[in-house]
Write a protein that holds these residues in place. Structure first.
Motif, short mmCIF file in Angstrom:
data_model
loop_
_atom_site.label_atom_id
_atom_site.label_comp_id
_atom_site.label_asym_id
_atom_site.label_seq_id
_atom_site.Cartn_x
_atom_site.Cartn_y
_atom_site.Cartn_z
N SER A 145 0.83 -1.21 0.00
CA SER A 145 0.00 0.00 0.00
C SER A 145 0.86 1.26 0.00
N GLU A 146 2.07 1.16 0.55
CA GLU A 146 2.94 2.33 0.62
C GLU A 146 3.36 2.83 -0.75
N VAL A 194 2.70 -13.69 1.36
CA VAL A 194 2.07 -14.33 0.20
C VAL A 194 1.19 -13.33 -0.54
N ASP A 195 0.63 -12.36 0.16
CA ASP A 195 -0.10 -11.28 -0.50
C ASP A 195 0.82 -10.55 -1.48
N ALA A 196 2.04 -10.24 -1.03
CA ALA A 196 3.01 -9.59 -1.90
C ALA A 196 3.38 -10.49 -3.08
N LEU A 197 3.44 -11.79 -2.83
CA LEU A 197 3.72 -12.73 -3.92
C LEU A 197 2.60 -12.70 -4.95
N CYS A 198 1.37 -12.60 -4.47
CA CYS A 198 0.22 -12.45 -5.38
C CYS A 198 0.40 -11.23 -6.27
N HIS A 199 0.77 -10.12 -5.67
CA HIS A 199 0.96 -8.88 -6.44
C HIS A 199 1.99 -9.09 -7.54
N ALA A 200 3.11 -9.72 -7.18
CA ALA A 200 4.17 -9.92 -8.15
C ALA A 200 3.74 -10.84 -9.28
N ALA A 220 10.46 -8.59 -7.40
CA ALA A 220 9.68 -8.87 -6.18
C ALA A 220 9.44 -10.37 -6.04
N ALA A 221 9.05 -11.02 -7.13
CA ALA A 221 8.79 -12.46 -7.08
C ALA A 221 10.04 -13.22 -6.68
N MET A 250 8.12 -3.21 -4.08
CA MET A 250 8.20 -3.41 -5.52
C MET A 250 6.91 -3.99 -6.08
N GLY A 251 6.28 -4.90 -5.33
CA GLY A 251 4.99 -5.43 -5.76
C GLY A 251 3.95 -4.33 -5.88
N GLY A 252 4.00 -3.38 -4.95
CA GLY A 252 3.07 -2.25 -5.02
C GLY A 252 3.33 -1.38 -6.23
N VAL A 253 4.60 -1.15 -6.55
CA VAL A 253 4.94 -0.37 -7.75
C VAL A 253 4.41 -1.08 -9.00
#
Length: 385
Positions: A145-146, A194-200, A220-221, A250-253
């Motif tokens: 989110s940041e 794992v949420d961040a992994l989803c984003h990537a 990110a991945a 990075m996932g957020g970007v």
């Protein structure tokens, strides 16, 4: 892959050990005298904000704290927080927390003194204007989110989560200090990681994927696949946690440049009606959705597999794609995240609601490389009941 694309990132990002010290510099540079700190009760009680308060005082500013932020906040929570920030002397918003805290802080900063309400923004987010400056300090390693200009809000009357998207919510400053996640519970490392992994993975396999989003999503991945288990099993490993924190950013970007897909679309009604934490519902869905997407995005999944394991080049794209999906399943199990919805009292009787609600999230379903009809969505839900 898109032919036109953009990269929109926060104005300044500080990372590394003790980067939290930059907060005083930010306050002094802006001649800020009044700060509102958004956080939640858990972060406050664990003393994580103490350093923040010390730095604000050191800069000569005074602060007010809003700490009653619920997980998965709804429209009523946003309205209450906006009312409070409207009565406060506030020149800067500092968010210290996970995705819920940062999402509501971004919204409130943009809504301070505004004539529009949260319901107006749900109807048309383009009316939002830039508000007061924000500093995002994540205390989890997953939501991203940041680095996004999205805010997820639960719409109680629709029993659904909705994403409000407007560049006005992009953070002015981000501080990624692994010290802020030093005491993060293992379960939160798992679900947010794992949420961040989803984003990537979603952004890399999105119809809106582009060279900018690929750059951040792939890195990110790689970081998450290679660090999440170590960060989970060995809480004192600051390097692994720092890598996860950077990966989440990075996932957020990547989200801001590309966009998530069917995993998030199917996740929204699970959070909106059943209040399943966002990271957990995404974790349950990631492997099943990618398996459903396999034939349409195997080449992209294979690229991720090569980045994670450069030694395994002598395999077909489909073999690599299947292996990366299997690794996702292993990570979910190794971090003790639930793999189905039975423990959340979701049953076959809920299928019609879930399918209809997810099918309405066109903004994300349209990003999915494989077009999903209602029968497809139903079959995915059936797999995880």
């Amino acid at each position: 892959m898109q032919n036109e694309y953009q990269l929109t990132v926060p104005r300044a990002v500080y990372s590394g050990e003790n980067s939290i010290e930059k907060l005083s510099e930010i306050i002094n540079l802006g001649s800020i005298k009044n700060v509102v700190v958004f956080t939640d009760a858990g972060v406050l009680e664990n003393g994580i904000c103490n350093k923040i308060f010390e730095l604000i005082e050191k800069s000569g500013a005074i602060y007010e704290v809003i700490s009653d932020i619920r997980p998965e906040p709804g429209t009523a929570d946003v309205t209450q927080a906006v009312n409070r920030i409207n009565t406060a002397k506030c020149e800067l918003v500092v968010a210290v927390g996970g995705g819920s805290v940062m999402d509501i802080a971004k919204l409130c900063a943009a809504m301070k003194g505004a004539s529009y309400t949260i319901h107006d923004l749900l109807e048309n987010s383009s009316i939002m204007k830039k508000g007061i400056p924000t500093v995002m300090i994540p205390t989890t390693c997953g939501t991203g989110s940041e680095s996004t200009y999205n805010s997820i809000v639960a719409v109680e009357e629709k029993q659904l989560k909705v994403g409000i998207v407007n560049t006005s919510m992009l953070a002015d400053y981000v501080i990624l200090d692994s010290g802020m996640i030093a005491k993060l519970p293992k379960a939160i490392i798992a679900s947010t990681g794992v949420d961040a992994l989803c984003h990537a993975v979603e952004c890399f396999t999105s119809n809106k994927a582009n060279p900018f989003s690929d750059l951040f999503a792939l890195e990110a991945a790689k970081l998450i696949f290679n660090n999440i288990i170590e960060a989970y099993k060995n809480p004192d490993n600051r390097e692994a946690k720092s890598n996860m924190l950077r990966a989440a950013f990075m996932g957020g970007v990547a989200i801001a440049s590309s966009g998530t897909t069917a995993v998030h679309a199917l996740s929204y009604p699970l959070g909106g009606k059943y209040h399943i934490p966002h990271g957990i519902s995404n974790a349950i869905l990631l492997a099943p959705v990618m398996r459903y997407n396999l034939l349409d995005c195997k080449e992209r999944l294979a690229i991720i597999a090569d980045a994670v394991n450069p030694q395994g080049v002598n395999r077909t794209a489909e073999e690599k794609a299947k292996e990366i999906i299997q690794r996702i399943e292993e990570i979910v199990k190794e971090t003790n995240i639930p793999t189905n919805l039975s423990s959340f009292n979701v049953s076959k009787e809920d299928l019609n609601f879930l399918v209809d609600a997810a099918f309405d999230v066109k903004r994300l379903l349209n990003n999915n490389m494989k077009e999903l009809n209602k029968e497809d969505i139903k079959n995915i839900y059936l797999e995880i009941l």
